[in-house]
Design an enzyme around this catalytic site. Structure first.
Site, PDB file in Angstrom:
ATOM      1  N   LYS A  39       1.006  -1.423  -0.518  1.00  0.00           N
ATOM      2  CA  LYS A  39       0.203   0.045  -0.189  1.00  0.00           C
ATOM      3  C   LYS A  39       0.833   1.126  -0.041  1.00  0.00           C
ATOM      4  O   LYS A  39       2.143   1.265   0.441  1.00  0.00           O
ATOM      5  CB  LYS A  39      -1.498   0.002   1.474  1.00  0.00           C
ATOM      6  CG  LYS A  39       0.279  -0.024   2.158  1.00  0.00           C
ATOM      7  CD  LYS A  39      -1.337  -0.187   3.709  1.00  0.00           C
ATOM      8  CE  LYS A  39      -0.373   0.073   5.260  1.00  0.00           C
ATOM      9  NZ  LYS A  39      -0.537  -0.394   6.333  1.00  0.00           N
ATOM     10  N   TYR A 266      16.198  29.739   6.726  1.00  0.00           N
ATOM     11  CA  TYR A 266      15.508  30.869   7.422  1.00  0.00           C
ATOM     12  C   TYR A 266      15.030  30.979   9.112  1.00  0.00           C
ATOM     13  O   TYR A 266      14.992  29.514   9.847  1.00  0.00           O
ATOM     14  CB  TYR A 266      13.712  30.277   7.097  1.00  0.00           C
ATOM     15  CG  TYR A 266      13.734  30.521   5.545  1.00  0.00           C
ATOM     16  CD1 TYR A 266      14.016  31.302   4.692  1.00  0.00           C
ATOM     17  CD2 TYR A 266      12.960  29.742   5.184  1.00  0.00           C
ATOM     18  CE1 TYR A 266      13.346  31.116   3.662  1.00  0.00           C
ATOM     19  CE2 TYR A 266      12.938  29.169   3.342  1.00  0.00           C
ATOM     20  CZ  TYR A 266      12.990  30.599   3.243  1.00  0.00           C
ATOM     21  OH  TYR A 266      12.300  30.316   1.851  1.00  0.00           O
TER      22      TYR A 266
HETATM   23  C1  LIG Z   1       0.110  -1.911   6.430  1.00  0.00           C
HETATM   24  C2  LIG Z   1      -0.958  -3.186   7.507  1.00  0.00           C
HETATM   25  C3  LIG Z   1      -0.003  -4.089   7.768  1.00  0.00           C
HETATM   26  C4  LIG Z   1       1.200  -3.995   7.454  1.00  0.00           C
HETATM   27  O1  LIG Z   1       1.799  -3.839   8.405  1.00  0.00           O
HETATM   28  P1  LIG Z   1       3.456  -3.421   9.033  1.00  0.00           P
HETATM   29  O2  LIG Z   1       3.752  -2.472  10.790  1.00  0.00           O
HETATM   30  O3  LIG Z   1       4.475  -2.294   7.901  1.00  0.00           O
HETATM   31  O4  LIG Z   1       4.101  -4.670   8.275  1.00  0.00           O
HETATM   32  C5  LIG Z   1      -0.599  -5.255   7.743  1.00  0.00           C
HETATM   33  N1  LIG Z   1      -2.294  -5.372   7.778  1.00  0.00           N
HETATM   34  C6  LIG Z   1      -3.109  -4.594   8.093  1.00  0.00           C
HETATM   35  C7  LIG Z   1      -3.940  -4.126   8.068  1.00  0.00           C
HETATM   36  C8  LIG Z   1      -2.223  -3.079   7.910  1.00  0.00           C
HETATM   37  O5  LIG Z   1      -3.420  -1.611   7.548  1.00  0.00           O
END
Ligand SMILES: *Cc1c(COP(=O)(O)O)cnc(C)c1O
Length: 374
Positions: A39, A266
């Site tokens: 994702k 800045y």
């Molecule tokens: C993002 C997510 C993961 C992955 O989590 P990590 O801590 O990056 O391994 C797994 N399951 C769900 C439902 C998530 O939203």
């Protein structure tokens, strides 16, 4: 002194071989099937590239938050199973179903919408998500019986196929995670009573997959760890046998010799203590370098690591390199693999009061990703 390639203003170098190796390592470590979570554009590494590399390392399935992300992977030619679990209110699942996207289902209404996307030739694959304490999405414990019964009925009439049952942990304490795990087991038992026999059960993300073997259930959803980063505050990538896949770097774009007292950026939060060299690095908060790490984030130039001097601006930051022989075109690395001498991304996360996840996922679209395979 390492030099940058001519003409490059900034880049994130993505070692897809590291992602492949990390998945392979985590599969062996956990002995479980892997749902590689790609994702948010593969946590900033490039979603398609991360997906391909993870599949190469033996990932069995891909996981994304939303259907748009899943469809983008399909359009790029990825035909592996993909699960998407976060949906717009009232979303139609027709397009996702047509592309064979598996749907995470968190409510009765979503279950009906999934069934409505089925056709004479198409059974919709779903993973029922149960709420076990995180307080986010998932079917509430009191609704499980009704949803499971309807899922079993829809499965019998050929509308859906319950491929999985899953949940997500809070990683608060082992005690909290075990309590959630017990609720997950209850939900699995109830699903079985209703005649559901999913292929996969998955609860653990990176943290629990590594640290809580009883949460593995033969299948784990791994995000941060496949990118070579640690989900733990007290263990780094190397401790876990992982290789960070992203290196963020830019050339020194200008150097300036200044006298004592000269202000930097800045607000003049930094002033030269004595005559010194200021090196300009063309990366700023528009690129995802957190402004809150002003004065603190680490930059490697040559054999030395320096803190950012003064305020991080939208497009650039300044490093006070003292008398180091830094020249225009030298490579400035903000983070990469610390076993190769680069600052760890966690140095930036600590400086900004956040976590490695947030730093890599927020590297902006203005930063080209360049893939290498080492
Ligand atoms: C993002 C997510 C993961 C992955 O989590 P990590 O801590 O990056 O391994 C797994 N399951 C769900 C439902 C998530 O939203």
């Amino acid at each position: 002194m390492s030099r940058m390639p001519e003409g490059v203003l900034r880049e994130a170098v993505i070692d897809s071989g590291a992602i492949t190796a990390n998945v392979r390592h985590l599969r062996a470590l956990t002995g479980a099937e892997v749902i590689a979570v790609v994702k948010a554009d593969g946590y900033g590494h490039g979603g398609v590239r991360a997906a391909v590399a993870a599949l190469e390392g033996g990932a069995n399935r891909l996981g994304v938050a939303d259907i748009g992300e899943a469809l983008a992977l399909r359009r790029a030619g990825i035909d592996a199973p993909i699960l998407a679990w976060l949906h717009a209110p009232g979303a139609s699942f027709a397009e996702a179903a047509a592309e064979g996207i598996e749907l995470g289902i968190s409510s009765f209404d979503q279950l009906l919408a999934a069934a409505a996307a089925a056709s004479a030739v198409r059974v919709v694959g779903v993973h029922l998500k149960v709420e076990t304490g995180l307080g986010r999405n998932g079917i509430a414990p009191e609704d499980c019986a009704v949803v499971f019964a309807e899922a079993a009925r829809l499965e019998r009439i050929g509308k859906i196929r319950v491929l999985g049952i899953f949940s997500h942990l809070s990683n608060t304490t082992p005690h909290d995670d075990r309590a959630a795990l017990a609720r997950f087991r209850d939900a699995l038992a109830l699903a079985s009573v209703h005649g559901l026999a999913p292929q996969v059960r998955h609860l653990a993300a990176s943290h629990a997959a590594i640290d809580l073997p009883e949460a593995r259930f033969g299948c784990v959803r791994l995000g941060i760890a496949i990118y070579g980063l640690s989900p733990f505050a007290d263990r780094n990538s190397a401790d876990l046998g992982l290789r960070p896949a992203m290196t963020l770097r830019a050339p020194v774009a200008a150097v300036r010799r200044v006298g004592a007292g000269h202000g930097v950026s800045y607000g003049y939060l930094h002033r030269a203590q004595r005559e010194t060299t200021l090196a300009l690095v063309p990366l700023g908060y528009a690129d995802g370098v957190p402004r809150s790490a002003s004065g603190a984030g680490a930059v490697r130039i040559g054999r030395s690591t320096f803190p950012v001097a003064g305020r991080i601006a939208m497009d650039q930051l300044v490093v006070d390199v003292g008398d180091a022989p830094v020249a225009v075109g030298d490579e400035a690395v903000l983070f990469g693999d610390p076993t190769l001498g680069m600052p760890p991304v966690e140095a930036w996360a600590d400086a900004a009061g956040t976590i490695n996840y947030e730093i890599v996922t927020r590297i902006g679209p203005r930063v080209p990703r360049r893939q290498v395979t080492q």
